[in-house]
Design a protein around this motif. Structure first.
Motif, mmCIF file in Angstrom:
data_model
loop_
_atom_site.group_PDB
_atom_site.id
_atom_site.type_symbol
_atom_site.label_atom_id
_atom_site.label_comp_id
_atom_site.label_asym_id
_atom_site.label_seq_id
_atom_site.Cartn_x
_atom_site.Cartn_y
_atom_site.Cartn_z
ATOM 1 N N THR A 170 3.480 -4.315 -9.822
ATOM 2 C CA THR A 170 3.653 -3.911 -8.288
ATOM 3 C C THR A 170 3.971 -5.163 -7.543
ATOM 4 O O THR A 170 4.579 -5.335 -6.614
ATOM 5 C CB THR A 170 2.576 -2.999 -7.704
ATOM 6 O OG1 THR A 170 2.623 -1.827 -8.708
ATOM 7 C CG2 THR A 170 3.019 -2.509 -6.266
ATOM 8 N N TRP A 188 3.979 -2.945 3.273
ATOM 9 C CA TRP A 188 5.048 -2.580 2.254
ATOM 10 C C TRP A 188 4.666 -1.408 1.269
ATOM 11 O O TRP A 188 3.681 -1.520 0.712
ATOM 12 C CB TRP A 188 5.320 -3.741 1.485
ATOM 13 C CG TRP A 188 6.079 -4.851 2.449
ATOM 14 C CD1 TRP A 188 6.561 -4.877 3.619
ATOM 15 C CD2 TRP A 188 6.554 -6.103 1.972
ATOM 16 N NE1 TRP A 188 7.106 -6.014 3.882
ATOM 17 C CE2 TRP A 188 7.359 -6.835 2.750
ATOM 18 C CE3 TRP A 188 6.610 -6.675 0.181
ATOM 19 C CZ2 TRP A 188 7.868 -7.961 2.540
ATOM 20 C CZ3 TRP A 188 7.296 -8.011 0.277
ATOM 21 C CH2 TRP A 188 7.654 -8.697 1.424
ATOM 22 N N GLY A 189 5.473 -0.372 1.407
ATOM 23 C CA GLY A 189 5.334 0.967 0.474
ATOM 24 C C GLY A 189 6.267 0.748 -0.806
ATOM 25 O O GLY A 189 7.090 -0.288 -0.940
ATOM 26 N N LEU A 190 6.281 1.676 -1.285
ATOM 27 C CA LEU A 190 7.153 1.968 -2.710
ATOM 28 C C LEU A 190 8.760 1.761 -2.404
ATOM 29 O O LEU A 190 9.465 1.194 -2.726
ATOM 30 C CB LEU A 190 7.036 3.367 -3.097
ATOM 31 C CG LEU A 190 8.044 3.815 -4.399
ATOM 32 C CD1 LEU A 190 7.667 2.680 -5.421
ATOM 33 C CD2 LEU A 190 7.832 5.232 -4.901
ATOM 34 N N LYS A 191 8.916 2.262 -0.817
ATOM 35 C CA LYS A 191 10.319 1.998 -0.533
ATOM 36 C C LYS A 191 10.991 0.722 -0.227
ATOM 37 O O LYS A 191 12.001 0.172 0.022
ATOM 38 C CB LYS A 191 10.830 2.730 0.732
ATOM 39 C CG LYS A 191 9.950 2.609 1.886
ATOM 40 C CD LYS A 191 10.276 3.349 3.355
ATOM 41 C CE LYS A 191 9.383 2.987 4.461
ATOM 42 N NZ LYS A 191 9.415 1.772 4.841
ATOM 43 N N ASP A 192 9.833 -0.115 -0.016
ATOM 44 C CA ASP A 192 10.058 -1.609 0.056
ATOM 45 C C ASP A 192 10.288 -2.633 -0.970
ATOM 46 O O ASP A 192 10.642 -3.663 -0.572
ATOM 47 C CB ASP A 192 9.034 -2.181 1.197
ATOM 48 C CG ASP A 192 8.916 -1.326 2.647
ATOM 49 O OD1 ASP A 192 10.079 -1.242 3.310
ATOM 50 O OD2 ASP A 192 7.755 -0.796 2.916
ATOM 51 N N GLN A 213 9.237 3.014 -11.217
ATOM 52 C CA GLN A 213 8.173 3.976 -11.085
ATOM 53 C C GLN A 213 7.284 4.260 -12.484
ATOM 54 O O GLN A 213 6.353 4.677 -12.232
ATOM 55 C CB GLN A 213 8.469 5.248 -10.314
ATOM 56 C CG GLN A 213 9.063 4.748 -8.975
ATOM 57 C CD GLN A 213 9.245 5.864 -8.087
ATOM 58 O OE1 GLN A 213 8.261 6.888 -8.000
ATOM 59 N NE2 GLN A 213 10.609 5.981 -7.306
ATOM 60 N N SER A 265 0.621 -1.411 0.101
ATOM 61 C CA SER A 265 0.077 -0.093 -0.106
ATOM 62 C C SER A 265 0.786 1.175 0.117
ATOM 63 O O SER A 265 1.682 1.394 0.722
ATOM 64 C CB SER A 265 -0.967 0.000 1.064
ATOM 65 O OG SER A 265 -1.719 1.106 1.307
ATOM 66 N N ASP A 266 0.502 2.115 -0.885
ATOM 67 C CA ASP A 266 1.309 3.370 -1.227
ATOM 68 C C ASP A 266 0.319 4.356 -1.859
ATOM 69 O O ASP A 266 -0.060 3.799 -2.896
ATOM 70 C CB ASP A 266 2.631 3.214 -1.652
ATOM 71 C CG ASP A 266 3.618 4.285 -1.361
ATOM 72 O OD1 ASP A 266 3.298 5.595 -1.815
ATOM 73 O OD2 ASP A 266 4.676 4.059 -0.512
ATOM 74 N N ARG A 267 0.394 5.491 -1.555
ATOM 75 C CA ARG A 267 -0.017 6.495 -2.489
ATOM 76 C C ARG A 267 0.391 6.505 -4.205
ATOM 77 O O ARG A 267 -0.363 6.595 -4.867
ATOM 78 C CB ARG A 267 -0.094 7.885 -2.272
ATOM 79 C CG ARG A 267 -0.652 8.245 -1.096
ATOM 80 C CD ARG A 267 -0.739 9.723 -0.601
ATOM 81 N NE ARG A 267 -1.547 9.990 0.494
ATOM 82 C CZ ARG A 267 -2.756 10.638 0.416
ATOM 83 N NH1 ARG A 267 -3.357 10.389 -0.717
ATOM 84 N NH2 ARG A 267 -3.417 10.721 1.667
#
Length: 260
Positions: free
Chosen positions: A100, A203-207, A212, A85-87
């Motif tokens: 993703t 987990w977000g984008l950094k994980d 992108q 999950s991430d914007r």
């Protein structure tokens, strides 16, 4: 054996309606459920865990509210839960979604990945096979039964008016039909553990490691032009004629419609 099950939280389509202006689903006030095909896939994984031993990880991509679906999966017997999950992931189509999810799965050890055939809110049946392509592993779709034999899976696959029996070496990805089984209920102890003892990792984008340019709204190769409810067909006409008259009647109707 490590099994990853991809699930999606979807609105109960028995109660959902379309916005007449935007053509999008009205989700407010509509209860959410685990997508039926995904839930059957989860049950298949849990049965393999019961019979041969396996570590079952459930993974979902979505907003924070998808935590409830993951905890339901934990209460059913899954060992671990991950919410991607991430914007930056918002607004994804099937390509961006599968990109993703595949990037997240690359962080895990897996022998078998199980997804539902399709989600009842989108009905594309694309995400599962696309994940397998991103990961470079075989895909068996429309599964009604899964057996494990050594380092291979044997799948009974639905195909129009017959079945295929397909064998593939793991790792591989299988898309499950809701007809595969009847998912188990959550147990009281499982519910307690899911909400008090177990963690849903976020987990977000950094994980994850992902380009992108291929995720979220920016990564969409497709756009939904319009969404609409299925139109009702007019009632048919029933005629009772002898075989020769029936043939002539059908020919005349086909000519009227310029089909022949």
């Amino acid at each position: 054996m490590n099994i990853v099950v991809c699930i999606k939280q979807v609105p109960n389509t028995n109660e959902v309606k379309l916005d007449p202006v935007t053509g999008t689903l009205i989700r407010e006030g509509v209860p959410s459920i685990i997508n039926p095909d995904d839930k059957a896939g989860l049950e298949a994984a849990l049965r393999l865990k019961d019979s041969i031993g396996a570590h079952v990880t459930v993974l979902s991509m979505g907003p924070a509210q998808a935590d409830a679906a993951l905890r339901e999966a934990l209460a059913m017997g899954a060992d671990e839960a991950i919410l991607v999950s991430d914007r930056a992931f918002g607004g994804a189509d099937t390509w961006a979604t599968s990109t993703t999810i595949a990037a997240a799965i690359k962080n895990l050890d897996y022998d078998l990945i199980i997804t539902g055939r399709q989600a009842i809110d989108g009905d594309t049946a694309q995400v599962g096979p696309q994940i397998s392509e991103h990961l470079g592993i075989p895909n068996i779709s429309y599964a009604e039964d899964i057996q494990v034999e050594g380092d291979s899976v044997i799948v009974k696959r639905q195909y129009e008016d017959r079945y295929h029996t397909v064998k593939a070496k793991m790792p591989c990805l299988i898309t499950a039909l809701s007809e595969m089984n009847k998912p188990r209920y959550m147990t009281p102890g499982g519910i307690f553990d899911a909400y008090r003892e177990k963690e849903v990792k976020v987990w977000g984008l950094k994980d994850i490691t992902v380009d992108q340019a291929n995720i979220g709204l920016k990564g969409l190769p497709t756009r939904v032009f319009q969404t609409f409810t299925k139109s009702l067909k007019a009632a048919g006409t029933v005629v009772q004629l002898d075989p020769e008259e029936s043939a002539n009647y059908m020919i005349e109707k086909l000519k009227e419609k310029f089909i022949i």
